[in-house]
Design a protein around this motif. Sequence first.
Motif, PDB file in Angstrom:
ATOM      1  N   GLY A 117     -10.109   1.785  11.450  1.00  8.26           N
ATOM      2  CA  GLY A 117     -10.688   0.617  10.790  1.00  8.26           C
ATOM      3  C   GLY A 117     -10.552   0.612   9.285  1.00  8.26           C
ATOM      4  O   GLY A 117     -11.100  -0.269   8.611  1.00  8.26           O
ATOM      5  N   ALA A 118      -9.821   1.579   8.724  1.00  8.57           N
ATOM      6  CA  ALA A 118      -9.645   1.651   7.270  1.00  8.57           C
ATOM      7  C   ALA A 118      -8.514   0.726   6.824  1.00  8.57           C
ATOM      8  O   ALA A 118      -7.495   0.590   7.508  1.00  8.57           O
ATOM      9  CB  ALA A 118      -9.345   3.080   6.841  1.00  8.57           C
ATOM     10  N   ILE A 119      -8.701   0.098   5.655  1.00 14.18           N
ATOM     11  CA  ILE A 119      -7.709  -0.827   5.113  1.00 14.18           C
ATOM     12  C   ILE A 119      -6.854  -0.121   4.067  1.00 14.18           C
ATOM     13  O   ILE A 119      -7.379   0.518   3.146  1.00 14.18           O
ATOM     14  CB  ILE A 119      -8.390  -2.050   4.463  1.00 14.18           C
ATOM     15  CG1 ILE A 119      -9.218  -2.823   5.493  1.00 14.18           C
ATOM     16  CG2 ILE A 119      -7.354  -2.978   3.830  1.00 14.18           C
ATOM     17  CD1 ILE A 119     -10.034  -3.957   4.893  1.00 14.18           C
ATOM     18  N   ALA A 120      -5.537  -0.230   4.221  1.00 16.37           N
ATOM     19  CA  ALA A 120      -4.616   0.213   3.167  1.00 16.37           C
ATOM     20  C   ALA A 120      -4.489  -0.951   2.186  1.00 16.37           C
ATOM     21  O   ALA A 120      -4.005  -2.024   2.544  1.00 16.37           O
ATOM     22  CB  ALA A 120      -3.263   0.577   3.755  1.00 16.37           C
ATOM     23  N   ILE A 121      -4.934  -0.760   0.948  1.00 15.91           N
ATOM     24  CA  ILE A 121      -5.148  -1.876   0.017  1.00 15.91           C
ATOM     25  C   ILE A 121      -3.850  -2.294  -0.678  1.00 15.91           C
ATOM     26  O   ILE A 121      -3.249  -1.501  -1.410  1.00 15.91           O
ATOM     27  CB  ILE A 121      -6.187  -1.486  -1.053  1.00 15.91           C
ATOM     28  CG1 ILE A 121      -7.481  -1.022  -0.389  1.00 15.91           C
ATOM     29  CG2 ILE A 121      -6.461  -2.655  -1.990  1.00 15.91           C
ATOM     30  CD1 ILE A 121      -8.457  -0.378  -1.345  1.00 15.91           C
ATOM     31  N   PRO A 122      -3.412  -3.547  -0.492  1.00 15.82           N
ATOM     32  CA  PRO A 122      -2.290  -4.066  -1.281  1.00 15.82           C
ATOM     33  C   PRO A 122      -2.780  -4.519  -2.657  1.00 15.82           C
ATOM     34  O   PRO A 122      -3.953  -4.855  -2.833  1.00 15.82           O
ATOM     35  CB  PRO A 122      -1.802  -5.262  -0.453  1.00 15.82           C
ATOM     36  CG  PRO A 122      -3.034  -5.742   0.249  1.00 15.82           C
ATOM     37  CD  PRO A 122      -3.879  -4.519   0.511  1.00 15.82           C
ATOM     38  N   THR A 123      -1.874  -4.534  -3.624  1.00 17.64           N
ATOM     39  CA  THR A 123      -2.207  -4.918  -4.998  1.00 17.64           C
ATOM     40  C   THR A 123      -1.485  -6.202  -5.373  1.00 17.64           C
ATOM     41  O   THR A 123      -0.312  -6.377  -5.059  1.00 17.64           O
ATOM     42  CB  THR A 123      -1.799  -3.801  -5.978  1.00 17.64           C
ATOM     43  OG1 THR A 123      -2.496  -2.598  -5.630  1.00 17.64           O
ATOM     44  CG2 THR A 123      -2.138  -4.177  -7.415  1.00 17.64           C
ATOM     45  N   VAL A 124      -2.206  -7.101  -6.053  1.00 20.85           N
ATOM     46  CA  VAL A 124      -1.616  -8.336  -6.572  1.00 20.85           C
ATOM     47  C   VAL A 124      -1.921  -8.406  -8.067  1.00 20.85           C
ATOM     48  O   VAL A 124      -3.094  -8.456  -8.461  1.00 20.85           O
ATOM     49  CB  VAL A 124      -2.177  -9.587  -5.868  1.00 20.85           C
ATOM     50  CG1 VAL A 124      -1.497 -10.843  -6.410  1.00 20.85           C
ATOM     51  CG2 VAL A 124      -1.992  -9.496  -4.360  1.00 20.85           C
ATOM     52  N   ASN A 125      -0.878  -8.386  -8.896  1.00 18.48           N
ATOM     53  CA  ASN A 125      -1.046  -8.466 -10.345  1.00 18.48           C
ATOM     54  C   ASN A 125      -0.515  -9.797 -10.867  1.00 18.48           C
ATOM     55  O   ASN A 125       0.524 -10.278 -10.417  1.00 18.48           O
ATOM     56  CB  ASN A 125      -0.316  -7.316 -11.040  1.00 18.48           C
ATOM     57  CG  ASN A 125      -0.939  -5.967 -10.731  1.00 18.48           C
ATOM     58  OD1 ASN A 125      -2.153  -5.857 -10.579  1.00 18.48           O
ATOM     59  ND2 ASN A 125      -0.116  -4.937 -10.633  1.00 18.48           N
ATOM     60  N   PRO A 134       0.803  -1.235   0.000  1.00 21.10           N
ATOM     61  CA  PRO A 134       0.000   0.000   0.000  1.00 21.10           C
ATOM     62  C   PRO A 134       0.831   1.279   0.000  1.00 21.10           C
ATOM     63  O   PRO A 134       0.387   2.305  -0.498  1.00 21.10           O
ATOM     64  CB  PRO A 134      -0.817  -0.117   1.295  1.00 21.10           C
ATOM     65  CG  PRO A 134      -0.844  -1.571   1.604  1.00 21.10           C
ATOM     66  CD  PRO A 134       0.460  -2.121   1.124  1.00 21.10           C
ATOM     67  N   ASP A 135       2.039   1.229   0.555  1.00 19.81           N
ATOM     68  CA  ASP A 135       2.857   2.435   0.676  1.00 19.81           C
ATOM     69  C   ASP A 135       3.871   2.576  -0.455  1.00 19.81           C
ATOM     70  O   ASP A 135       4.851   3.304  -0.342  1.00 19.81           O
ATOM     71  CB  ASP A 135       3.590   2.445   2.018  1.00 19.81           C
ATOM     72  CG  ASP A 135       4.444   1.187   2.213  1.00 19.81           C
ATOM     73  OD1 ASP A 135       4.344   0.271   1.375  1.00 19.81           O
ATOM     74  OD2 ASP A 135       5.200   1.135   3.204  1.00 19.81           O
ATOM     75  N   SER A 136       3.642   1.866  -1.575  1.00 21.33           N
ATOM     76  CA  SER A 136       4.602   1.893  -2.678  1.00 21.33           C
ATOM     77  C   SER A 136       3.881   1.895  -4.017  1.00 21.33           C
ATOM     78  O   SER A 136       2.712   1.514  -4.115  1.00 21.33           O
ATOM     79  CB  SER A 136       5.531   0.673  -2.589  1.00 21.33           C
ATOM     80  OG  SER A 136       6.392   0.606  -3.711  1.00 21.33           O
TER      81      SER A 136
END
Length: 226
Positions: A129-137, A110-112
């Motif tokens: 309670g907020a989600i920092a969303i990771p990405t999977v490609n 999420p931080d990149s």
Amino acid sequence: MSNKIRLEAIRHQVAIAGQVKDAQTKQVIPGAVVEIADMPESLKSKLDLLAGLYGDDWEKRVERPDRTRTRVDGYFYFQDLPDGSYTLTASLLGTGTRYSADPTIKTIPPDSDLESDDTEVQVSRDSDGAIAIPTVNFYFQPTALKGNVTNSEDGEAVVMAKVEIEGSGEYTFTDNDGNYLLSSLEASTDKSSARPVKVKVVAQGYQKETSQLVDLNQGQVTTHNL
């Protein structure tokens, strides 16, 4: 006493998102099945309960908390996942031998903004309670043919030459540097042998067309200059 019923909207949060693409063209692949392979115990327990409720229909369901499909834009997402570590897998349906079975996985924390070779991502919530969303490609390597078309006399690139797989209807045109790419081609259903195809080249201003035999293997990019 009031008989009014008070309704509250249920808010959902995307927890993991990503895309599925062709590794060569970077075009999106819709309809790919994306599944959560490794997950926290809390999600496993939830899935066990749902499997009991749905019975034999559970395995047939495409949309589940741990399974989804990519949309027409190649994107997918999972919602409301508990905090913890996750790994995902992807597979293609109905593509035959046009792609490799095992995609390359790239993740983005999420931080990149940079893709990483790590296959595991973390879902976590902040104090609100907020989600920092990771990405999977996912990148599927296609069965593909690429190369360069040049003039046999002077070696100059031939622009806008038509490169065609005879009998298949699949073709493309060379770019300004004479390069071409035919992606997502059918390979042999017998994985122990290649599929021979006849490649034809036709270019405006050239009287003679060229045809050559080339072998295609599933999930491999074959380079063939003409």
